[in-house]
Design a protein around this motif. Structure first.
Motif, PDB file in Angstrom:
ATOM      1  N   VAL A 196       2.549   1.670  -3.435  1.00 62.58           N
ATOM      2  CA  VAL A 196       1.596   2.132  -4.452  1.00 62.58           C
ATOM      3  C   VAL A 196       1.358   3.637  -4.320  1.00 62.58           C
TER       4      VAL A 196
ATOM      5  N   SER B 213      -2.688  -1.440  -9.542  1.00 62.24           N
ATOM      6  CA  SER B 213      -2.409  -1.202  -8.126  1.00 62.24           C
ATOM      7  C   SER B 213      -3.590  -1.598  -7.252  1.00 62.24           C
ATOM      8  N   ALA B 214      -4.792  -1.238  -7.694  1.00 56.83           N
ATOM      9  CA  ALA B 214      -5.986  -1.586  -6.926  1.00 56.83           C
ATOM     10  C   ALA B 214      -6.132  -3.099  -6.818  1.00 56.83           C
ATOM     11  N   ALA B 215      -5.886  -3.810  -7.929  1.00 57.24           N
ATOM     12  CA  ALA B 215      -5.983  -5.269  -7.912  1.00 57.24           C
ATOM     13  C   ALA B 215      -4.966  -5.871  -6.956  1.00 57.24           C
TER      14      ALA B 215
ATOM     15  N   ASN C  14      -4.443   5.340 -15.710  1.00 57.81           N
ATOM     16  CA  ASN C  14      -5.577   4.480 -15.348  1.00 57.81           C
ATOM     17  C   ASN C  14      -5.158   3.021 -15.240  1.00 57.81           C
TER      18      ASN C  14
ATOM     19  N   VAL D  61      -3.535  -4.382  -4.287  1.00 56.99           N
ATOM     20  CA  VAL D  61      -3.901  -4.061  -2.904  1.00 56.99           C
ATOM     21  C   VAL D  61      -5.088  -4.910  -2.450  1.00 56.99           C
ATOM     22  N   VAL D  62      -6.088  -5.052  -3.325  1.00 52.05           N
ATOM     23  CA  VAL D  62      -7.260  -5.865  -2.966  1.00 52.05           C
ATOM     24  C   VAL D  62      -6.855  -7.317  -2.717  1.00 52.05           C
TER      25      VAL D  62
ATOM     26  N   TRP E 261       2.686   6.488  -6.965  1.00 53.03           N
ATOM     27  CA  TRP E 261       1.688   7.350  -7.602  1.00 53.03           C
ATOM     28  C   TRP E 261       2.029   8.829  -7.358  1.00 53.03           C
TER      29      TRP E 261
ATOM     30  N   GLY F 283       0.816  -1.215   0.000  1.00 51.54           N
ATOM     31  CA  GLY F 283       0.000   0.000   0.000  1.00 51.54           C
ATOM     32  C   GLY F 283       0.844   1.257   0.000  1.00 51.54           C
TER      33      GLY F 283
ATOM     34  N   TYR G  18      -2.191   1.978 -14.366  1.00 48.69           N
ATOM     35  CA  TYR G  18      -1.463   1.868 -13.091  1.00 48.69           C
ATOM     36  C   TYR G  18      -2.436   1.760 -11.916  1.00 48.69           C
ATOM     37  N   LEU G  19      -3.470   2.602 -11.932  1.00 54.29           N
ATOM     38  CA  LEU G  19      -4.441   2.577 -10.841  1.00 54.29           C
ATOM     39  C   LEU G  19      -5.175   1.243 -10.775  1.00 54.29           C
ATOM     40  N   MET G  20      -5.533   0.681 -11.925  1.00 51.88           N
ATOM     41  CA  MET G  20      -6.250  -0.598 -11.929  1.00 51.88           C
ATOM     42  C   MET G  20      -5.362  -1.737 -11.435  1.00 51.88           C
TER      43      MET G  20
END
Length: 198
Positions: free
Chosen positions: A89, A113-115, A107, A117-118, A93, A86, A109-111
């Motif tokens: 990331v 990164s979100a995957a 976008n 972290v989740v 960013w 976290g 990178y965000l997707m």
């Protein structure tokens, strides 16, 4: 440090994770305070455990220490990677990715990164819940928490018991007693009427 690797005296246990070795307070000391004895008898019926049986209580407290260590490890093994991922990331960013020229790269990178972290959150929650939610361990915690209350009643009644003995927290959200669960945490003296108090 695990109880399996600890050289205990016959009535010793670790009072808290990483803490000092504590000597068990005999059931006869607790039973000498009428209010504590009544609380122990009531708890015995409710939680199906003899809180005045020294051997059973010793096993309970040693297992409770191992459980506390396990809870710490369950959080640590997945909690540290989650925190590092976290933080990485967010820092990447803030320092690099937000300045990329195209929205498509940002976008993406965000997707990703979100995957990531989740996924880390999933493993963390699954690990912690499997430990906290284990019904046998919840019964163990419920009994340890009740024993602590009984010991405090005895101490307030004049018994020679150290403050905060036996030092374990109540864990109210993970200490629900489940009477329907097959109890693998009981000592071998389960059901014995001959308590053998010290």
């Amino acid at each position: 440090m695990s109880d399996d690797n600890q050289d205990f005296g016959p009535w010793e246990f670790i009072g808290r994770r990483g803490g000092d070795v504590v000597t068990l307070v005999g059931g006869s000391v607790i039973a000498a305070v009428p209010e504590a004895k009544r609380a122990a008898e009531e708890a015995r019926r409710e939680l199906r455990f003899d809180f005045l049986d020294d051997q059973a209580v010793l096993v309970l407290l040693r297992r409770r220490h191992l459980d506390e260590e396990g809870m710490f490890k369950a959080g640590f093994v997945h909690g540290v990677p989650l925190a590092l991922v976290g933080l990485g990331v967010v820092l990447y960013w803030a320092g690099v990715a937000q300045y990329w020229e195209t929205a498509t790269y940002r976008n993406s990178y965000l997707m990703i990164s979100a995957a990531l972290v989740v996924t880390q959150i999933f493993f963390f929650v699954r690990s912690v819940m499997s430990h906290w939610g284990d019904p046998v361990k919840q019964n163990l915690r419920a009994r340890a928490a009740r024993y602590r209350k009984i010991a405090h009643i005895a101490r307030r009644g004049g018994a020679d018991i150290p403050a905060f003995y036996p030092h374990y927290g109540p864990y109210p959200f993970a200490a629900t007693f489940r009477p329907e669960v097959d109890d693998r945490e009981q000592s071998k003296s389960k059901g014995a009427d001959d308590h053998g108090h010290r």
